[in-house]
Design a protein around this motif. Structure first.
Motif, PDB file in Angstrom:
ATOM      1  N   MET A  82       0.817  -1.122   0.088  1.00 30.79           N
ATOM      2  CA  MET A  82       0.064  -0.205  -0.191  1.00 30.79           C
ATOM      3  C   MET A  82       0.949   1.310  -0.088  1.00 30.79           C
ATOM      4  O   MET A  82       0.432   2.352  -0.830  1.00 30.79           O
ATOM      5  CB  MET A  82      -0.741  -0.125   1.258  1.00 30.79           C
ATOM      6  CG  MET A  82      -1.971  -1.003   1.239  1.00 30.79           C
ATOM      7  SD  MET A  82      -2.840  -1.330   2.744  1.00 30.79           S
ATOM      8  CE  MET A  82      -3.785   0.284   2.932  1.00 30.79           C
ATOM      9  N   ILE A  83       2.108   1.361   0.912  1.00 36.22           N
ATOM     10  CA  ILE A  83       2.798   2.456   0.694  1.00 36.22           C
ATOM     11  C   ILE A  83       3.487   2.455  -0.385  1.00 36.22           C
ATOM     12  O   ILE A  83       3.764   3.635  -0.965  1.00 36.22           O
ATOM     13  CB  ILE A  83       3.657   2.351   2.134  1.00 36.22           C
ATOM     14  CG1 ILE A  83       2.991   2.377   3.484  1.00 36.22           C
ATOM     15  CG2 ILE A  83       4.706   3.592   2.065  1.00 36.22           C
ATOM     16  CD1 ILE A  83       3.730   1.802   4.513  1.00 36.22           C
ATOM     17  N   LEU A  84       4.025   1.489  -0.966  1.00 35.74           N
ATOM     18  CA  LEU A  84       4.714   1.561  -2.044  1.00 35.74           C
ATOM     19  C   LEU A  84       3.755   2.319  -3.185  1.00 35.74           C
ATOM     20  O   LEU A  84       4.062   3.046  -4.195  1.00 35.74           O
ATOM     21  CB  LEU A  84       5.294   0.192  -2.636  1.00 35.74           C
ATOM     22  CG  LEU A  84       6.402  -0.377  -2.037  1.00 35.74           C
ATOM     23  CD1 LEU A  84       6.869  -1.854  -2.304  1.00 35.74           C
ATOM     24  CD2 LEU A  84       7.842   0.627  -2.246  1.00 35.74           C
ATOM     25  N   GLU A  85       2.646   1.605  -3.381  1.00 32.07           N
ATOM     26  CA  GLU A  85       1.720   2.291  -4.333  1.00 32.07           C
ATOM     27  C   GLU A  85       1.457   3.758  -4.214  1.00 32.07           C
ATOM     28  O   GLU A  85       1.208   4.487  -5.118  1.00 32.07           O
ATOM     29  CB  GLU A  85       0.342   1.340  -4.209  1.00 32.07           C
ATOM     30  CG  GLU A  85       0.520  -0.077  -4.728  1.00 32.07           C
ATOM     31  CD  GLU A  85       0.551  -0.174  -6.132  1.00 32.07           C
ATOM     32  OE1 GLU A  85      -0.218   0.270  -7.070  1.00 32.07           O
ATOM     33  OE2 GLU A  85       1.508  -0.425  -6.798  1.00 32.07           O
ATOM     34  N   GLU A  86       1.302   4.282  -2.963  1.00 37.54           N
ATOM     35  CA  GLU A  86       1.103   5.526  -2.561  1.00 37.54           C
ATOM     36  C   GLU A  86       2.231   6.324  -2.861  1.00 37.54           C
ATOM     37  O   GLU A  86       2.027   7.481  -3.531  1.00 37.54           O
ATOM     38  CB  GLU A  86       0.874   5.581  -1.100  1.00 37.54           C
ATOM     39  CG  GLU A  86       0.276   7.220  -0.509  1.00 37.54           C
ATOM     40  CD  GLU A  86      -1.078   7.537  -1.032  1.00 37.54           C
ATOM     41  OE1 GLU A  86      -1.363   8.710  -0.896  1.00 37.54           O
ATOM     42  OE2 GLU A  86      -1.813   6.610  -1.432  1.00 37.54           O
ATOM     43  N   VAL A  87       3.306   6.116  -2.705  1.00 39.91           N
ATOM     44  CA  VAL A  87       4.515   7.088  -2.781  1.00 39.91           C
ATOM     45  C   VAL A  87       5.109   6.994  -4.323  1.00 39.91           C
ATOM     46  O   VAL A  87       5.775   8.128  -4.783  1.00 39.91           O
ATOM     47  CB  VAL A  87       5.674   6.493  -1.775  1.00 39.91           C
ATOM     48  CG1 VAL A  87       5.258   7.021  -0.574  1.00 39.91           C
ATOM     49  CG2 VAL A  87       6.335   5.312  -2.052  1.00 39.91           C
ATOM     50  N   THR A  88       4.739   5.923  -5.003  1.00 34.77           N
ATOM     51  CA  THR A  88       5.188   6.001  -6.464  1.00 34.77           C
ATOM     52  C   THR A  88       4.106   5.953  -7.326  1.00 34.77           C
ATOM     53  O   THR A  88       4.452   5.810  -8.723  1.00 34.77           O
ATOM     54  CB  THR A  88       6.016   4.437  -6.661  1.00 34.77           C
ATOM     55  OG1 THR A  88       4.955   3.332  -6.364  1.00 34.77           O
ATOM     56  CG2 THR A  88       7.170   4.459  -5.693  1.00 34.77           C
ATOM     57  N   ALA A  89       3.114   6.143  -7.095  1.00 35.85           N
ATOM     58  CA  ALA A  89       1.972   6.606  -8.153  1.00 35.85           C
ATOM     59  C   ALA A  89       2.082   7.790  -8.910  1.00 35.85           C
ATOM     60  O   ALA A  89       2.655   8.678  -8.602  1.00 35.85           O
ATOM     61  CB  ALA A  89       0.542   6.796  -7.230  1.00 35.85           C
TER      62      ALA A  89
END
Length: 320
Positions: A313-320
């Protein structure tokens, strides 16, 4: 642009335990998989197991401890790892706590900075294909690695304060921080890295910030998560000293108060996804070239499935 990576949130007791995190690294937007020093298993061997299992991803050690092995062995292991994974490797090392030095060496390094300079000098020379002829106070070497086709190895060093940051600027490819707030990166670590690099006439090393983080979900006790994942580091004198210099007063006799201070001081990041993204941006703005997400407290308190889900979830949020 700042890259985002995954820090193994625990030391695998069995090599196969790394596979879900290696898979997430391979299939997500994560840049690299990191693992630190472990008493149970050696990260080099665990990474080789992951590669042999089909997950050939960039990896880094952040950080392994110099008293455990000679720098020539460290260089050979890192080169072997790069050949096995087919990706560049960050081989991060540091002198460790004084108690560890005494336990393994009989006495602590008189000067951890000198020992680190010697270690990095030998590693860099060997990995550059040179025959190293070096006689130091702590480490000596008359050796060469056989040249083989291999992805590059970056030599890293653990950094908490300005003195070691200057050493990293002089000799390392990568400076690696742990539990360091963004303001300390910006105001202390990055200027010292530049100072060391300028004195040596070389480029400033990349800065990797290993950041403890947790989502503040309903009913979650964030200080408890901090204690679960980081109580060991908070008891180490060199971490307590660094945090106090950052204005974070760590009371080792009161773990909950120490954990709360860590959150308030920005050394541990927590909140909703948007809050975490904003806090991570502070690390990027402070000069971090790569941020490794460390969910060790989540893993300990809530298990692997939850830690993997929140990492994604965090990876998706920060690399979107």
């Amino acid at each position: 642009m700042t890259a985002y990576s995954i820090m193994m949130p625990f030391a695998p007791a069995r090599s196969h335990q790394i596979l879900p995190y290696a898979a997430l690294t391979q299939w997500s937007t994560a840049h690299r998989l990191w693992q630190g020093q472990a008493d149970i298993s050696d990260p080099n061997q665990t990474f080789v197991f992951a590669a042999a299992s089909g997950f050939r991803v960039p990896v880094g050690t952040g950080v392994l401890l110099m008293p455990n092995r000679h720098p020539a062995t460290a260089a050979q292991l890192a080169q072997t790892l790069a050949m096995t994974t087919g990706h560049p490797v960050v081989a991060g090392y540091g002198p460790g706590a004084e108690a560890l030095q005494r336990s393994l060496l009989g006495r602590p390094y008189r000067s951890p900075l000198t020992a680190t300079r010697e270690y990095l000098t030998i590693m860099r020379g060997l990995l550059a294909g040179e025959r190293v002829e070096y006689e130091g106070e702590y480490f000596s070497c008359r050796f060469a690695l056989r040249p083989v086709p291999s992805p590059p190895v970056e030599v890293g060093v653990g950094v908490l304060g300005p003195a070691m940051a200057r050493v990293a600027g002089e000799l390392a490819d990568v400076a690696i921080t742990w539990l360091v707030p963004a303001a300390h990166l910006r105001d202390v670590i990055v200027p010292a890295l530049r100072e060391g690099a300028e004195a040596a006439g070389r480029p400033v090393p990349r800065l990797v910030s290993i950041v403890p983080v947790a989502l503040d979900t309903d009913g979650r006790d964030l200080p408890d998560v901090v204690i679960a994942g980081h109580s060991g580091h908070l008891r180490l004198p060199h971490y307590a000293t660094m945090l106090r210099r950052c204005g974070i007063d760590i009371d080792t006799a009161d773990p909950r108060a120490a954990a709360t201070a860590l959150i308030k001081g920005g050394a541990f990041l927590g909140g909703g996804l948007a809050d975490v993204r904003e806090q991570l941006r502070h690390h990027a703005d402070a000069g971090a070239d790569e941020i490794a997400l460390n969910l060790s407290g989540v893993h300990v308190r809530h298990g692997e499935t939850t830690a993997l889900r929140e990492l994604h979830m965090i990876l998706e949020e920060v690399t979107a």
